[in-house]
Design a protein around this motif. Structure first.
Motif, PDB file in Angstrom:
ATOM      1  N   SER A 275      52.766  73.992  42.300  1.00 14.80           N
ATOM      2  CA  SER A 275      52.132  74.798  41.721  1.00 14.80           C
ATOM      3  C   SER A 275      52.757  74.659  40.167  1.00 14.80           C
ATOM      4  O   SER A 275      52.246  74.882  39.050  1.00 14.80           O
ATOM      5  N   PHE A 276      54.292  74.613  40.186  1.00 16.70           N
ATOM      6  CA  PHE A 276      55.184  74.723  38.958  1.00 16.70           C
ATOM      7  C   PHE A 276      54.699  73.522  38.186  1.00 16.70           C
ATOM      8  O   PHE A 276      54.830  73.719  36.734  1.00 16.70           O
ATOM      9  N   TYR A 277      54.421  72.479  38.721  1.00 16.87           N
ATOM     10  CA  TYR A 277      54.102  71.115  38.186  1.00 16.87           C
ATOM     11  C   TYR A 277      52.722  71.468  37.357  1.00 16.87           C
ATOM     12  O   TYR A 277      52.658  70.881  36.198  1.00 16.87           O
ATOM     13  N   VAL A 278      51.634  71.977  37.979  1.00 13.35           N
ATOM     14  CA  VAL A 278      50.297  72.218  37.322  1.00 13.35           C
ATOM     15  C   VAL A 278      50.652  73.159  36.002  1.00 13.35           C
ATOM     16  O   VAL A 278      49.927  72.884  35.282  1.00 13.35           O
ATOM     17  N   LEU A 279      51.193  74.220  36.559  1.00 12.54           N
ATOM     18  CA  LEU A 279      51.247  75.183  35.487  1.00 12.54           C
ATOM     19  C   LEU A 279      52.166  74.302  34.054  1.00 12.54           C
ATOM     20  O   LEU A 279      51.962  74.721  32.885  1.00 12.54           O
ATOM     21  N   SER A 280      53.130  73.312  34.347  1.00 12.24           N
ATOM     22  CA  SER A 280      54.016  72.831  32.980  1.00 12.24           C
ATOM     23  C   SER A 280      52.851  72.058  32.369  1.00 12.24           C
ATOM     24  O   SER A 280      53.099  71.626  31.180  1.00 12.24           O
ATOM     25  N   VAL A 281      51.748  71.647  33.044  1.00 13.78           N
ATOM     26  CA  VAL A 281      50.738  70.595  32.381  1.00 13.78           C
ATOM     27  C   VAL A 281      49.701  71.370  31.816  1.00 13.78           C
ATOM     28  O   VAL A 281      48.943  71.116  30.594  1.00 13.78           O
ATOM     29  N   ALA A 282      49.557  72.400  32.414  1.00 18.91           N
ATOM     30  CA  ALA A 282      48.040  73.266  31.957  1.00 18.91           C
ATOM     31  C   ALA A 282      48.479  74.385  30.870  1.00 18.91           C
ATOM     32  O   ALA A 282      47.837  74.406  29.903  1.00 18.91           O
ATOM     33  N   ILE A 283      49.728  74.837  30.803  1.00 15.99           N
ATOM     34  CA  ILE A 283      49.892  75.886  29.921  1.00 15.99           C
ATOM     35  C   ILE A 283      50.114  74.908  28.484  1.00 15.99           C
ATOM     36  O   ILE A 283      49.393  75.860  27.382  1.00 15.99           O
ATOM     37  N   PRO A 284      50.691  73.817  28.327  1.00  9.68           N
ATOM     38  CA  PRO A 284      50.826  73.340  26.898  1.00  9.68           C
ATOM     39  C   PRO A 284      49.075  73.084  26.387  1.00  9.68           C
ATOM     40  O   PRO A 284      49.019  73.287  25.087  1.00  9.68           O
ATOM     41  N   ARG A 285      48.230  72.962  27.421  1.00  2.57           N
ATOM     42  CA  ARG A 285      47.035  72.392  27.081  1.00  2.57           C
ATOM     43  C   ARG A 285      46.130  73.804  26.589  1.00  2.57           C
ATOM     44  O   ARG A 285      45.196  73.742  25.855  1.00  2.57           O
ATOM     45  N   ILE A 286      46.617  74.920  26.755  1.00  2.00           N
ATOM     46  CA  ILE A 286      46.111  76.282  26.261  1.00  2.00           C
ATOM     47  C   ILE A 286      46.542  76.084  24.831  1.00  2.00           C
ATOM     48  O   ILE A 286      45.380  76.594  23.817  1.00  2.00           O
TER      49      ILE A 286
ATOM     50  N   ILE B 295      42.535  76.989  31.511  1.00  2.00           N
ATOM     51  CA  ILE B 295      42.368  78.490  31.986  1.00  2.00           C
ATOM     52  C   ILE B 295      42.186  78.626  33.304  1.00  2.00           C
ATOM     53  O   ILE B 295      42.846  79.277  34.173  1.00  2.00           O
ATOM     54  N   LEU B 296      41.228  77.731  33.888  1.00  2.00           N
ATOM     55  CA  LEU B 296      40.856  77.847  35.359  1.00  2.00           C
ATOM     56  C   LEU B 296      42.079  77.380  36.143  1.00  2.00           C
ATOM     57  O   LEU B 296      42.105  77.633  37.382  1.00  2.00           O
ATOM     58  N   ALA B 297      42.720  76.350  35.612  1.00  2.00           N
ATOM     59  CA  ALA B 297      43.965  75.611  36.328  1.00  2.00           C
ATOM     60  C   ALA B 297      44.941  76.819  36.392  1.00  2.00           C
ATOM     61  O   ALA B 297      45.444  76.853  37.677  1.00  2.00           O
ATOM     62  N   ILE B 298      45.212  77.609  35.723  1.00  2.00           N
ATOM     63  CA  ILE B 298      46.179  78.564  35.662  1.00  2.00           C
ATOM     64  C   ILE B 298      45.919  79.683  36.690  1.00  2.00           C
ATOM     65  O   ILE B 298      46.650  80.210  37.363  1.00  2.00           O
ATOM     66  N   LEU B 299      44.618  79.946  36.449  1.00  2.00           N
ATOM     67  CA  LEU B 299      44.107  81.148  37.423  1.00  2.00           C
ATOM     68  C   LEU B 299      44.105  80.504  38.880  1.00  2.00           C
ATOM     69  O   LEU B 299      44.632  81.375  39.772  1.00  2.00           O
ATOM     70  N   ILE B 300      43.739  79.413  39.229  1.00  2.00           N
ATOM     71  CA  ILE B 300      43.903  78.932  40.405  1.00  2.00           C
ATOM     72  C   ILE B 300      45.375  78.862  40.952  1.00  2.00           C
ATOM     73  O   ILE B 300      45.532  79.300  42.051  1.00  2.00           O
ATOM     74  N   THR B 301      46.168  78.430  40.099  1.00  2.84           N
ATOM     75  CA  THR B 301      47.652  78.338  40.348  1.00  2.84           C
ATOM     76  C   THR B 301      48.113  79.629  40.615  1.00  2.84           C
ATOM     77  O   THR B 301      49.209  79.813  41.437  1.00  2.84           O
ATOM     78  N   LEU B 302      47.856  80.616  39.810  1.00  2.20           N
ATOM     79  CA  LEU B 302      48.337  82.121  39.907  1.00  2.20           C
ATOM     80  C   LEU B 302      47.883  82.515  41.452  1.00  2.20           C
ATOM     81  O   LEU B 302      48.516  83.436  42.067  1.00  2.20           O
ATOM     82  N   TYR B 303      46.659  82.148  41.642  1.00  2.20           N
ATOM     83  CA  TYR B 303      46.252  82.628  42.926  1.00  2.20           C
ATOM     84  C   TYR B 303      47.056  82.184  44.097  1.00  2.20           C
ATOM     85  O   TYR B 303      47.269  82.612  45.012  1.00  2.20           O
ATOM     86  N   ILE B 304      47.362  80.793  43.940  1.00  3.41           N
ATOM     87  CA  ILE B 304      48.056  80.020  45.008  1.00  3.41           C
ATOM     88  C   ILE B 304      49.544  80.830  45.180  1.00  3.41           C
ATOM     89  O   ILE B 304      50.094  81.011  46.216  1.00  3.41           O
ATOM     90  N   LEU B 305      50.031  81.109  43.874  1.00  2.00           N
ATOM     91  CA  LEU B 305      51.460  81.515  43.944  1.00  2.00           C
ATOM     92  C   LEU B 305      51.292  83.019  44.544  1.00  2.00           C
ATOM     93  O   LEU B 305      52.359  83.377  45.364  1.00  2.00           O
TER      94      LEU B 305
END
Length: 294
Positions: free
Chosen positions: A94-105, A177-187
């Motif tokens: 999950s933290f890996y996905v966030l590290s990729v998704a947040i810069p793309r915001i 945005i959708l990636a972050i929402l899905i990841t936050l749900y997982i966390l």
């Protein structure tokens, strides 16, 4: 009345596991090829479900074996170890996905909407088939896994909607945005899972059981003058274990001894306790645990 036989439950779990595992690999590859962080995030979600399915399948198979000389309580407690390992792996992913998704915001990148659309259709079908197979089961473990797969179906529906929008509108920020929402749900699910697992792992008294009330009921058993060393814990979050020492008010006759045991058994059954161990001490008998300062 229809019955869900063990081999049927295991077969359904096996099918769902291999479907989910195969598609999770496709998701990770597809997420990289389509440059979609939302698909990568959902791949992490499906990876978590693979672990859930693997555990359910494995322990459903072990259930019939029961206890042995090595694991005298059986294999139920192994689910805690598996759940903790799954939670740690999901945290890392999950933290890996966030590290990729947040810069793309901040700096959105283009995603392949057509590829996302195709993967989303397959995702809905694969997870939907597995969910329908498991939803017919009567076993609580199997039904819980079916609910996880329903979440996957809904997640893929969300990706499908975003893919359709991206095919007509260049709003690339929707994907991260959708990636972050899905990841936050997982966390959030991981945190909730760990909050439930850690007390069980540390052998805390189950929150669903009132220790004081149990001790009070046992203390009111006829011919009993005291209750101590009452220990209550859960094997796996569902099956409760009780051990207790009772002090008799006098030397009991065989009939009175049987009465005490029968009443204790009734109380244990009333509280839904899975396994219990009872030690009855005579009035002039010293407790071994107190002598050892336990």
């Amino acid at each position: 009345m229809a019955h869900n036989h063990p081999h049927t439950a295991v077969g359904n779990l096996k099918l769902a596991f291999f479907l989910n595992l195969g598609f999770t690999v496709v998701e990770f590859i597809g997420g990289l090829l389509t440059n979609s962080t939302a698909i990568l995030a959902d791949a992490v979600h499906d990876l978590g479900d693979c672990f859930a399915l693997a555990q359910a399948w494995y322990f459903e198979s072990l259930a019939e074996k029961g206890a042995n000389r090595t694991y005298t309580y059986g294999y139920r407690r192994f689910t805690l170890l598996g759940a903790i390992i799954s939670a740690l792996l999901l945290l890392i992913s999950s933290f890996y996905v966030l590290s990729v998704a947040i810069p793309r915001i901040i700096e959105p990148e283009s995603s392949n909407a057509q590829g996302m659309f195709a993967l989303a259709i397959v995702g809905v079908v694969v997870n939907g088939v597995a969910m329908l197979r498991l939803s017919k089961g009567t076993n609580a473990n199997v039904r819980l896994v079916a609910l996880h797969l329903l979440e996957d179906v809904l997640g893929w529906v969300a990706i499908l909607v975003v893919a359709i929008i991206l095919m007509f509108k260049d709003i690339q920020i929707l994907d991260p945005i959708l990636a972050i929402l899905i990841t936050l749900y997982i966390l959030a699910n991981i945190v909730r899972q760990l909050k439930n697992i850690i007390p069980v792992f540390l052998q805390a008294a189950p929150s669903s059981q009132d220790v004081t009330e149990i001790q009070k009921k046992i203390g009111h058993i006829e011919h009993i003058n005291g209750v101590h060393h009452l220990n209550l814990w859960s094997l796996d979050g569902e099956h409760t274990v009780l051990t207790v020492h009772l002090v008799a008010e006098k030397n009991l006759t065989p009939e009175e001894y049987a009465q005490v045991k029968n009443r204790f058994r009734q109380i244990v059954d009333d509280f839904g306790i899975f396994h219990s161990t009872l030690e009855i001490e005579l009035p002039d008998e010293s407790c071994r645990l107190e002598e050892s300062h336990f």
